[in-house]
Scaffold this motif. Structure first.
Motif, mmCIF file in Angstrom:
data_model
loop_
_atom_site.group_PDB
_atom_site.id
_atom_site.type_symbol
_atom_site.label_atom_id
_atom_site.label_comp_id
_atom_site.label_asym_id
_atom_site.label_seq_id
_atom_site.Cartn_x
_atom_site.Cartn_y
_atom_site.Cartn_z
ATOM 1 N N GLU A 248 0.818 -1.223 0.000
ATOM 2 C CA GLU A 248 0.000 0.000 0.000
ATOM 3 C C GLU A 248 0.853 1.277 0.000
ATOM 4 O OE1 GLU A 248 -2.253 0.570 3.550
ATOM 5 O OE2 GLU A 248 -3.718 1.883 2.559
ATOM 6 N N GLN B 247 1.112 4.024 -2.903
ATOM 7 C CA GLN B 247 0.706 5.416 -2.595
ATOM 8 C C GLN B 247 1.775 6.414 -3.028
ATOM 9 O OE1 GLN B 247 -0.217 5.993 1.561
ATOM 10 N NE2 GLN B 247 -2.086 4.805 1.373
ATOM 11 N N PHE C 189 -4.858 13.349 0.720
ATOM 12 C CA PHE C 189 -5.536 12.359 1.554
ATOM 13 C C PHE C 189 -6.917 12.021 0.997
ATOM 14 C CE2 PHE C 189 -1.996 13.927 3.847
ATOM 15 C CZ PHE C 189 -1.386 12.726 4.177
ATOM 16 N N ARG C 190 -7.551 12.994 0.353
ATOM 17 C CA ARG C 190 -8.804 12.691 -0.330
ATOM 18 C C ARG C 190 -8.527 11.865 -1.601
ATOM 19 N NH1 ARG C 190 -13.734 16.715 -1.946
ATOM 20 N NH2 ARG C 190 -13.172 17.718 0.004
ATOM 21 N N ARG D 139 -6.069 9.842 -2.212
ATOM 22 C CA ARG D 139 -5.586 8.467 -2.026
ATOM 23 C C ARG D 139 -6.729 7.495 -1.738
ATOM 24 N NH1 ARG D 139 -2.385 8.383 3.783
ATOM 25 N NH2 ARG D 139 -4.298 8.227 4.979
ATOM 26 N N ARG D 140 -7.885 8.015 -1.280
ATOM 27 C CA ARG D 140 -9.027 7.113 -1.080
ATOM 28 C C ARG D 140 -9.474 6.483 -2.399
ATOM 29 N NH1 ARG D 140 -11.216 11.062 2.869
ATOM 30 N NH2 ARG D 140 -12.755 11.781 1.366
ATOM 31 N N ARG D 141 -9.112 7.137 -3.490
ATOM 32 C CA ARG D 141 -9.499 6.638 -4.821
ATOM 33 C C ARG D 141 -8.569 5.538 -5.342
ATOM 34 N NH1 ARG D 141 -14.363 8.682 -6.853
ATOM 35 N NH2 ARG D 141 -14.659 10.732 -5.929
#
Ligand SMILES: Cc1cc2nc3c(=O)[nH]c(=O)nc-3n(C[C@H](O)[C@H](O)[C@H](O)COP(=O)(O)OP(=O)(O)OC[C@H]3O[C@@H](n4cnc5c(N)ncnc54)[C@H](O)[C@@H]3O)c2cc1C
Length: 419
Positions: A86, A90, A401-402, A404-406
């Motif tokens: 992960e 990222q 941070f928004r 990376r949720r994707r």
């Protein structure tokens, strides 16, 4: 894992980063077994130039898309589950995120260039400033760590990510030098010199990328992550944003160009994308290939000689590879030239040039000029956006941070994991 030239700081860049796709793949495959939990645990350590097994050192190759982000992640997922890798995945997406962010706010690159030009003019007239910058760039400040990183950057064309953060922070908050001159020092020496990652990385450290947030380098953090090699004294104890600035709102991305109708075309590769492979639309017959080493001669070139030589050698490698693969009429261009392209199109009997889309930076600027000239000759230049960018860039509207949720969804959409 041993790396060529890894045993000495003075290893020249071409020893440390042999300029070929074969080397990029060799390095990627050699690193990938370490890209799981080991990377997550150790990646922030900079134990010195001869001890870099904890990071991949593939950025100079990804930057010029000798290997693509998709290839890097696909190879990683052959060895690790998405959960285990992960962190590494990222990090690869940080590059994509910065690109998408800048693509939707191209004026941030323009204002960096303007601010840099103004600071350079000050250098010409203000001796104190120019002496301080010279001392910092030559590694003569007396600040532990900082001086070695300045020399390492100049000698090798590479710095560990944490060293880039410490260096930028000390430059801005301890030495109180203009951030644009520091960003320019990086661009002039890094082999992975990149308008998005570099400009936005420096803005983030200085507190103008994320309002109210800066990055302050501390002696403890440096000592901990350099295995005690450095514990600099006299570092700034506060780090206020260098100015209050709200980053511009994103403007919608330009719709990706449609692939040309089936028929003959010339494929143009350039320093922002030397791979080109998956971009050739079905039904397109490539009759000639041009590989450009630099941008347009009339467009300012913000990168250094070492990166130029590196890209030149990568271009030579790409030309050889394309010839081996049986591509017809492969030509190498020193810079983007409408005239050279027009002649090559004429010889190949084509009126369409397809090329990977260049993100914000000097190559995009050069392609615009070439496109304008060629359109008057009835030759269309079509910049094709990679699926990777097409899927990810629109999500770079807010913070990482928004974004990376994707990532799981993006991996699925790219066919890298199953639903
Ligand atoms: C001030 C500053 C300036 C920077 N300038 C550049 C630059 O000009 N060009 C550039 O490519 N990177 C830049 N970076 C990002 C990062 O430092 C490098 O990409 C990374 O150190 C490359 O080393 P690696 O391949 O061993 O990384 P690894 O740790 O192995 O990471 C794997 C890959 O993930 C990507 N990546 C990792 N960290 C970042 C990051 N913070 N931002 C974007 N992508 C990342 C890179 O493609 C890298 O190759 C900068 C960071 C900072 C803080």
């Amino acid at each position: 894992m041993t790396r060529p030239g890894g045993g000495t700081v003075t290893a020249p860049a071409d020893t440390l980063f042999p300029p070929s796709r074969a080397e990029a793949l060799r390095r990627l495959r050699g690193f990938v077994p370490h890209a799981g939990q080991a990377y997550a645990a150790d990646r922030n350590h900079d134990a010195g130039p001869s001890l870099r097994e904890n990071v991949s050192m593939v950025s100079p190759y990804i930057r010029h898309r000798v290997i693509t982000e998709r290839e890097v992640v696909a190879t990683t997922l052959q060895h690790h589950s998405p959960d285990a890798a992960e962190k590494f995945i990222q990090e690869v997406f940080w590059r994509t995120y910065w690109k998408g962010w800048l693509q939707m706010r191209p004026q941030v690159w323009d204002s960096y260039l303007e601010e840099l030009a103004a600071e350079r003019s000050r250098l010409a007239t203000e001796n104190a400033l120019s002496n301080s910058v010279n001392r910092a760039e030559s590694g003569l400040t007396g600040i532990g760590g900082f001086d070695d990183w300045a020399r390492e950057l100049v000698q090798t064309g590479y710095l560990h990510n944490h060293a880039r953060m410490w260096f930028a922070s000390i430059w801005v908050f301890t030495l109180r030098l203009p951030w644009t001159l520091g960003a320019d020092f990086f661009l002039r020496h890094l082999l992975d010199a990149d308008p998005a990652s570099n400009t936005l990385g420096w803005r983030w450290v200085a507190g103008i990328q994320t309002p109210g947030k800066t990055y302050r380098a501390t002696p403890d953090n440096i000592a901990r992550f350099t295995s005690g090699r450095y514990r600099p004294v006299g570092l700034a104890e506060t780090a206020e944003p260098i100015r209050q600035e709200t980053p511009p709102k994103p403007t919608p991305l330009k719709a990706p160009a449609q692939p040309p109708a089936a028929g003959p075309a010339l494929l143009l590769l350039h320093g922002d994308d030397l791979r080109g492979d998956e971009l050739i639309p079905p039904g397109t017959e490539i009759r000639a290939v041009a590989v450009a080493a630099a941008g347009h001669p009339d467009t300012p070139w913000p990168f250094g000689e070492r990166a130029r030589d590196f890209v030149n050698n990568l271009v030579a490698d790409a030309v050889e590879r394309l010839k081996r693969e049986g591509q017809p009429a492969v030509a190498r261009m020193q810079a983007l030239s409408a005239e050279a392209l027009r002649l090559q199109c004429q010889q190949a009997g084509v009126r369409t040039v397809i090329t990977p889309e260049a993100p914000v930076g000097p190559i995009a600027e050069g392609l615009r000029r070439v496109t304008d000239v060629l359109s008057t000759e009835g030759i269309g230049v079509i910049q094709l956006r990679r699926t990777w960018d097409h899927l990810a860039w629109p999500h770079a509207t807010h913070g990482f941070f928004r974004f990376r949720r994707r990532i799981p969804e993006l991996l699925r959409q790219n066919g890298l994991i199953r639903s």
